[in-house]
Design an enzyme around this catalytic site. Structure first.
Site, PDB file in Angstrom:
ATOM      1  N   LEU A 125       2.664 -17.255  43.746  1.00  0.00           N
ATOM      2  CA  LEU A 125       2.139 -17.720  42.457  1.00  0.00           C
ATOM      3  C   LEU A 125       2.998 -17.188  41.317  1.00  0.00           C
ATOM      4  CD1 LEU A 125      -0.265 -19.141  40.931  1.00  0.00           C
ATOM      5  CD2 LEU A 125      -1.249 -16.849  40.739  1.00  0.00           C
ATOM      6  N   HIS A 229      -0.427  -4.605  39.737  1.00  0.00           N
ATOM      7  CA  HIS A 229       0.616  -4.665  38.712  1.00  0.00           C
ATOM      8  C   HIS A 229       0.038  -5.306  37.447  1.00  0.00           C
ATOM      9  CE1 HIS A 229       4.322  -5.903  36.699  1.00  0.00           C
ATOM     10  NE2 HIS A 229       5.012  -5.137  37.524  1.00  0.00           N
TER      11      HIS A 229
END
Length: 337
Positions: A125, A229
Site C-alpha cells: 500500500l 511507523h
C-alpha cells in the site's frame, strides 16, 4: 475522479516511480524494474485465473482519470508461506512466581513463527503524497477488501497485513539494531532487499530457535515492539476500522505489528451489498465504496449513494469510471463503519 483498477503491464513505469519514493521498510514493493515487470505479469495472470490460487498476486492501482496519472498502489497476495518460507515473531507472555519471596514476574518473549503460512496478505500500500487528502487513502486501502468480499473462494480463511515498524528521527530501526543486526550481521536495508527478492531462507538459518526474552533488549527496542511507523499510522487505522486487529505477531525485522482477521469477520464481507447500477445522477448522501464484480475487470470508486435502495444511481462519469452500464451488478459498502 479517482478509481481503483487492476494493474496492467503498461503501468510499470508509473509503479516503479511510486516505489522509488517509498524508502526502506516495505519489503513487497521495491524499485526494481525487473521484479516489478514480473509481478505485473503475474498480476495479469492472476486476474485472468491463469495461475494456481495459492500463487496469485492481485495488484491494484489508483488512477487519477482526469490527469491520467497513477497515484497509488495496493495488493493482495493470495497465500504466503506456500512456495517460500514466511516468518514472524510471535509475542508471548509467561508468568513466574516465587512463593518464598512473594515475587511475581511477567516475562515477554519472542518466538520464531510460521503461523501465518497460507493466509492472504494485504500489502504494497502506497499513496503519492500529492494525493493524501479526502477519501483517496480510504479508497485505495479499502477497495481491495471489496475484492475479497466478491471473491472469497480465491483466498484462505485468514487475512493479515504487516505494518511498517517504528523508526527514529535518524531513520534507524531500534528493533533491528538490537535483534536483527546481531544475528544477520548486515544493515536493515540489505536484509529487507533480500526478502524483497524472495530470498528468505537466511532467516531460518541465522535466527536462533530459542525464545528471545524482551527484557534483555534495550529500552528503545522494547518500546518499538508492535509500534507502527509514523507514516503508516493512518493505514493501520483504516484496517482496524475494517475488522483487522493486533494479536501478538510482529515483523521479524523492524518489530512492526501484524494486523489480522478471519475473512468472514471483515466489514466488507459482512456488510457490503449487491445493487444494480442505475442512471440519472446520485440519489443519496452517504459516501460509499462502489465496485464492479468481475475479477478480470475490477474497478472501484467513491460515490454518494443510498445503499438501502435496490438500485444505486450513478451519473455518467461514475459509470464510465467503473466501466459499467445501467443494469450492471455492483458491490456497495459505506465508506466509514
Amino acid at each position: 475522479m479517482l478509481a481503483v483498477r487492476n494493474a496492467c503491464e503498461q503501468d510499470l513505469d508509473a509503479i516503479l516511480a511510486l516505489a522509488a519514493g517509498i524508502g526502506p521498510g516495505m519489503t513487497t514493493l521495491k524499485p526494481d524494474r525487473r521484479a516489478l515487470d514480473a509481478r505485473l505479469a503475474l498480476a495479469a495472470a492472476s486476474f485472468a485465473g491463469e495461475v494456481a490460487p495459492q500463487d496469485a498476486d492481485y495488484l491494484f492501482v489508483l488512477e487519477d482519470l482526469a490527469a491520467r496519472r497513477i497515484c497509488g498502489v495496493s495488493a493482495i497476495k493470495a497465500a504466503v508461506g506456500v512456495n517460500e518460507p514466511f516468518y514472524n515473531y510471535r509475542l508471548s507472555t509467561s508468568v513466574h512466581t516465587s512463593p518464598a519471596t512473594g515475587l511475581v514476574n511477567r516475562v515477554r518473549s519472542l518466538h520464531l513463527s510460521h503461523d501465518l503460512s497460507g493466509a492472504a496478505e494485504l500489502c504494497s500500500l502506497y499513496l503519492h503524497p500529492d494525493y493524501r487528502s479526502g477519501s483517496n487513502g480510504r479508497l485505495l486501502s479499502k477497495a481491495r477488501l471489496l475484492f475479497l468480499a466478491q471473491c472469497p473462494e480465491l483466498f484462505g480463511h485468514k487475512v493479515f497485513a504487516e505494518m511498517r515498524g517504528f523508526q527514529d528521527e535518524h531513520g534507524q530501526s531500534p528493533f533491528w539494531e538490537s535483534v536483527g543486526r546481531p544475528f544477520f550481521r548486515m544493515a536493515f536495508h540489505e536484509a529487507d532487499d533480500l526478502c524483497g527478492r524472495g530470498e528468505r531462507q537466511f532467516i531460518e538459518q541465522l535466527v536462533p530457535r530459542l525464545p528471545l526474552y524482551t527484557h534483555l533488549l534495550g529500552e528503545q527496542a522494547q518500546a518499538a515492539i508492535g509500534r507502527t511507523h509514523v507514516d503508516t499510522v493512518p493505514a493501520r487505522r483504516l484496517l482496524e476500522q475494517e475488522g483487522l486487529h493486533f494479536d501478538g505477531y510482529i515483523d521479524i525485522f523492524d518489530g512492526g505489528p501484524v494486523l489480522e482477521a478471519k475473512l468472514p469477520g471483515l466489514r466488507a464481507v459482512r456488510e457490503s451489498r449487491l445493487q444494480v447500477a442505475g442512471s440519472g445522477g446520485p440519489a443519496g448522501s452517504l459516501r460509499c465504496l462502489v465496485a464492479t464484480t468481475q475479477r478480470e475487470r475490477f474497478r472501484a470508486v467513491v460515490a454518494e449513494v443510498d445503499p438501502r435502495q435496490p438500485a444505486v444511481r450513478l451519473g455518467r462519469p461514475l459509470l464510465q469510471a467503473l466501466g459499467a452500464d445501467p443494469g450492471t451488478v455492483l458491490r456497495v459498502l459505506p465508506l466509514e463503519p
